[in-house]
Design an enzyme around this catalytic site. Sequence first.
Site, PDB file in Angstrom:
ATOM      1  N   ILE A 123      42.671  -0.170  28.408  1.00  0.00           N
ATOM      2  CA  ILE A 123      41.306   0.003  28.908  1.00  0.00           C
ATOM      3  C   ILE A 123      41.288   0.516  30.344  1.00  0.00           C
ATOM      4  O   ILE A 123      40.261   0.986  30.822  1.00  0.00           O
ATOM      5  CB  ILE A 123      40.494  -1.303  28.816  1.00  0.00           C
ATOM      6  CG1 ILE A 123      41.043  -2.371  29.774  1.00  0.00           C
ATOM      7  CG2 ILE A 123      40.428  -1.811  27.382  1.00  0.00           C
ATOM      8  CD1 ILE A 123      40.130  -3.578  29.934  1.00  0.00           C
ATOM      9  N   ASP A 124      42.404   0.451  31.047  1.00  0.00           N
ATOM     10  CA  ASP A 124      42.424   0.738  32.488  1.00  0.00           C
ATOM     11  C   ASP A 124      42.285   2.220  32.823  1.00  0.00           C
ATOM     12  O   ASP A 124      41.928   2.569  33.951  1.00  0.00           O
ATOM     13  CB  ASP A 124      43.706   0.201  33.118  1.00  0.00           C
ATOM     14  CG  ASP A 124      43.861  -1.299  32.951  1.00  0.00           C
ATOM     15  OD1 ASP A 124      42.819  -1.986  32.873  1.00  0.00           O
ATOM     16  OD2 ASP A 124      45.007  -1.782  32.883  1.00  0.00           O
ATOM     17  N   GLY A 153      23.734   1.387  38.570  1.00  0.00           N
ATOM     18  CA  GLY A 153      22.886   1.419  39.760  1.00  0.00           C
ATOM     19  C   GLY A 153      23.330   0.473  40.859  1.00  0.00           C
ATOM     20  O   GLY A 153      22.515  -0.053  41.620  1.00  0.00           O
TER      21      GLY A 153
END
Length: 323
Positions: free
Chosen positions: A127-128, A186
């Site tokens: 996943i890295d 955000g």
Amino acid sequence: MKRIGVFTSGGDAPGMNACLRAVVRAGVYHGIEVYGIMRGYSGMITGEFVRMDSASVSNTVQRGGTILKSARSQKFMTKEGRQQAFDQLVNHGIEGLVAIGGNGTFAGASIFEQEFGIPTVGAPGTIDNDLYGTDYTIGYDTAVNTALEAIDKIRDTADSHDRCFFVEVMGRDSGYIAIPCAIGGGAEIVMVPETAMSVEAVIETLLDSYKRHKTSFIVIVAEGEEEGNVHQVAKRVKEAIPQLDTRVTIVGHIQRGGSPTAADRLLASQLGIAAVEGLLNGMKNVMAGIVDRKLMYTPFEDTIYKRKIINQSFMRMVEILSV
């Protein structure tokens, strides 16, 4: 080559099963036998081999985790352990390997080939997204989307209570998960190992936003951040800005699980086939990857030792969008 083995090793990643499925079915397509090796190098040493066919991988493309299991093997790091693994492969008539994993997996495979001559082609399952030689690794897209979903929920409660949340995401020594989460979620600030953002800079940014009457904040912290873990960062900020209502959330291992996204299923399938066909074409000690939408084979030595650079324009995006 008539018989190959496939295994998953290191941390699990969504899409590993899709890659395994592609390896098995590519083997069937090309008329070679495929054996699944349970629990990575550990199972290779103990002889946990399972003959696989198309039916073995039916209904797996959508499953998270790995049906072959995964484990880290201290014994394989010894010459004696590698000798036992080699003996098991010889006993089962296995002539080549497909390794689905990260740089630790490939480092082991490289030493193994140098000592015993068993060729290995890797598929980047982590996943890295920190492996040189591919734009994206299997599991990365799913992990980012999982983390982003959590951050969206945290944003709701941060806004409701006028709080500052410090959110830790995974990625080991890389900010590849943190940065898209910051942009897509955000966040006001992102702290990653690749940049030298100090806690003092975080405090200054938060104070400036506070003066502009901003009342809720999200600070994304990559787990390998050099300034300290997320609790240490939050504590130092709270000491400097006591009026700030702070909370800490660690997204954690949910980023490793879950059904892989369409992007991860496609990537995993493409690289699984490429790994098998690389072996059949005489390749060894290389990782199959996608660079600029093109299939590439990168030597293990490069994937292990070369640094994958973060796109600095993404950091600029965080700065601009947080105003």
